[in-house]
Design an enzyme around this catalytic site. Sequence first.
Site, PDB file in Angstrom:
ATOM      1  N   ALA A  31      26.388  41.654  43.198  1.00  0.00           N
ATOM      2  CA  ALA A  31      25.916  43.027  43.425  1.00  0.00           C
ATOM      3  C   ALA A  31      24.682  43.003  44.316  1.00  0.00           C
ATOM      4  O   ALA A  31      23.686  43.669  44.048  1.00  0.00           O
ATOM      5  CB  ALA A  31      25.614  43.722  42.094  1.00  0.00           C
TER       6      ALA A  31
ATOM      7  N   ILE B 102      25.622  43.046  50.298  1.00  0.00           N
ATOM      8  CA  ILE B 102      27.015  43.143  50.756  1.00  0.00           C
ATOM      9  C   ILE B 102      27.902  43.747  49.673  1.00  0.00           C
ATOM     10  O   ILE B 102      28.717  44.638  49.930  1.00  0.00           O
ATOM     11  CB  ILE B 102      27.550  41.750  51.164  1.00  0.00           C
TER      12      ILE B 102
ATOM     13  N   ALA C 111      19.018  40.832  60.551  1.00  0.00           N
ATOM     14  CA  ALA C 111      19.154  40.804  62.001  1.00  0.00           C
ATOM     15  C   ALA C 111      17.812  41.074  62.688  1.00  0.00           C
ATOM     16  O   ALA C 111      17.452  40.403  63.657  1.00  0.00           O
ATOM     17  CB  ALA C 111      20.185  41.845  62.429  1.00  0.00           C
TER      18      ALA C 111
ATOM     19  N   HIS D 197       7.948  70.218  60.062  1.00  0.00           N
ATOM     20  CA  HIS D 197       8.628  70.925  58.979  1.00  0.00           C
ATOM     21  C   HIS D 197       9.815  71.692  59.531  1.00  0.00           C
ATOM     22  O   HIS D 197       9.685  72.311  60.580  1.00  0.00           O
ATOM     23  CB  HIS D 197       7.655  71.893  58.298  1.00  0.00           C
TER      24      HIS D 197
ATOM     25  N   VAL E 179      31.061  34.245  36.693  1.00  0.00           N
ATOM     26  CA  VAL E 179      32.468  34.018  37.064  1.00  0.00           C
ATOM     27  C   VAL E 179      32.817  32.540  36.912  1.00  0.00           C
ATOM     28  O   VAL E 179      32.088  31.667  37.374  1.00  0.00           O
ATOM     29  CB  VAL E 179      32.717  34.490  38.516  1.00  0.00           C
TER      30      VAL E 179
ATOM     31  N   ASP F 292      18.798  33.375  60.828  1.00  0.00           N
ATOM     32  CA  ASP F 292      19.309  33.029  59.491  1.00  0.00           C
ATOM     33  C   ASP F 292      19.266  31.531  59.202  1.00  0.00           C
ATOM     34  O   ASP F 292      19.349  31.130  58.040  1.00  0.00           O
ATOM     35  CB  ASP F 292      20.776  33.488  59.349  1.00  0.00           C
TER      36      ASP F 292
ATOM     37  N   GLY G 219      25.861  35.693  48.493  1.00  0.00           N
ATOM     38  CA  GLY G 219      24.789  35.195  49.336  1.00  0.00           C
ATOM     39  C   GLY G 219      25.333  34.406  50.508  1.00  0.00           C
ATOM     40  O   GLY G 219      26.544  34.157  50.602  1.00  0.00           O
TER      41      GLY G 219
END
Length: 475
Positions: A189, A192, A327, A451, A245, A319, A278
């Site tokens: 969760a 992605i 990014a 506004h 899992v 990354d 991840g």
Amino acid sequence: MSDSFDVIVIGGGPAGYPAAIRAGQNKLSVACIDQWKSRDGSAAFGGTCLNAGCIPSKALLESSELYHRAQHEFSIHGIKLEGVGFDVAAMQKRKAGIVRVSTQGILALFKAAGVTPLTGHGKLLAGRRVEFTGHDGAKRTLTARHVVLASGSEPMPLRGVTFDGEWIVDSWGALDFPDVPKRLCVIGAGVIGLELGSVWRRLGAETVVLEALETLLPMADAAVAKEAARHFKKQRLDIRLGARVSGAEIRADGVHVGYADARGAQTLVVDRLVVAIGRRPFTHDLLGDGTGVRLDERGFVQVDEHCRTGVEGVWAIGDCVRGPMLAHKGKEEGVAVADLIAGQYGHVNYKTIPSVIYTAPEIAWVGQTEEQAKAAGRAVKTGSFPFAASGRARAMEAGAGFCKIVADAATDEILGVHVIGPMAGELIAEAVLAMEYSASSEDLQRTIHAHPTLSEAMHEAALAADKRAIDIPNR
Ligand code: FAD
Ligand code: NAD
């Protein structure tokens, strides 16, 4: 074509391609090597972000949100629609077109900046040489004064769960579903899981998100995470926390997902399974023998705060190095490195990198959460303003969520800003700029906001930090 460049960038994603463009703007001779292949086998610059991440996900988020609004909100505006439906193939075609325009745009930008694009594999060799293997298999050895490694990341695999590319997929696979699965499970969760889970949920998939942690969005401000959980529940995005899992198996009746939670062992049967737990740095076959470039224990290329690897003339960005896998973080590093190489000033302020989660409501923040600031020993004051009190948000039928400012109680310096609500990702830019200039909450209080706009929520939240809000009672 010359085999010798001032700069060679390996990787043409959102970290690498801006580095190459800026190097070109700085009048350096530059080549950018990228090995990405699209589904149809064609080469494309833009990396994960443009081909299989940021851009295609936002295209589908937009389409699915419009469908959702047409179904659930248009009638509130007095707009009568009958027989609202959707066509996944048409949505996918629109998405593919957006990706194509975006990735081909990079080639035009390269041309304008004098960057030589090379499609194929790049491998750093000792002595700032780069072995380039074109997609046609031809090899050349290139040399450069500087090499920038920008090889990106790849999805983290999960033990016991094998990707088959159709029923059990990663995020790229989940962006390419040809139809809406009746039953969908997403493992993780995180960003992605929530974004892609939202896409398919809005289009009707019964969606279960299995999350190992006991807390949803632990990196977000606790008040924001709580508000987000409330909305996801209302949207019937079934997020199961504390779910570990154990494995998944494709059988005739669907994918069987085994997991354990507080109630014991569970099995979930779904039509498609997405693993989004991840990403990890991608450095496969990037470094030849004797380059001197080191990886850390998690596989990231080791760099200092200026993205220097420690080997003269070799840099790494995006990354594949420490820091958030975003990014805009990679882009900023790429530009900073290209400026440093040209002998100019280059710097990334890692304290003001915004995070955005493109769910509905959208979530965005910059700087510290209230909890982090307090844990760091700061005395803080906070101000919040609900979008329900914003005239513009009400007119947009988008009154969910709030804007919250965390400021130092003594100095009034803004420490963090947290938004959940309409266009949160756009609104946060003001907070990033304010923090970049070390603004106080009073600076925001004294800044005129048009506004009626959503940005007034930022203004009022700043006022609320000193109990001087106008459009809500101060408590
Ligand atoms: P990448 O984009 O991974 O690019 C690296 C490139 O280098 C690739 O093209 C790769 O093929 C190439 N390469 C690797 N090794 C070599 C080699 N040896 N030779 C030649 N080429 C090589 N981030 C955001 O900020 N906002 C978002 O909304 C967002 N949404 C996302 C949605 C999804 C589904 C995913 C998966 C990611 C998303 N991200 C988002 C994260 C974002 O995509 C990454 O942070 C970003 O792409 C990293 O950029 P990069 O240039 O470092 O790496
Ligand atoms: P993530 O780190 O955001 O989330 C992964 C989630 O999976 C975490 O909540 C984690 O606790 C959970 N998890 C880990 N192992 C698990 C397991 N075995 N079982 C169940 N849950 C498990 O990673 P992601 O969502 O895969 O995204 C990858 C990267 O891409 C992130 O770094 C993110 O910054 C980037 N991204 C950014 C955006 C955006 O900026 N809007 C969108 C998508 C992706």
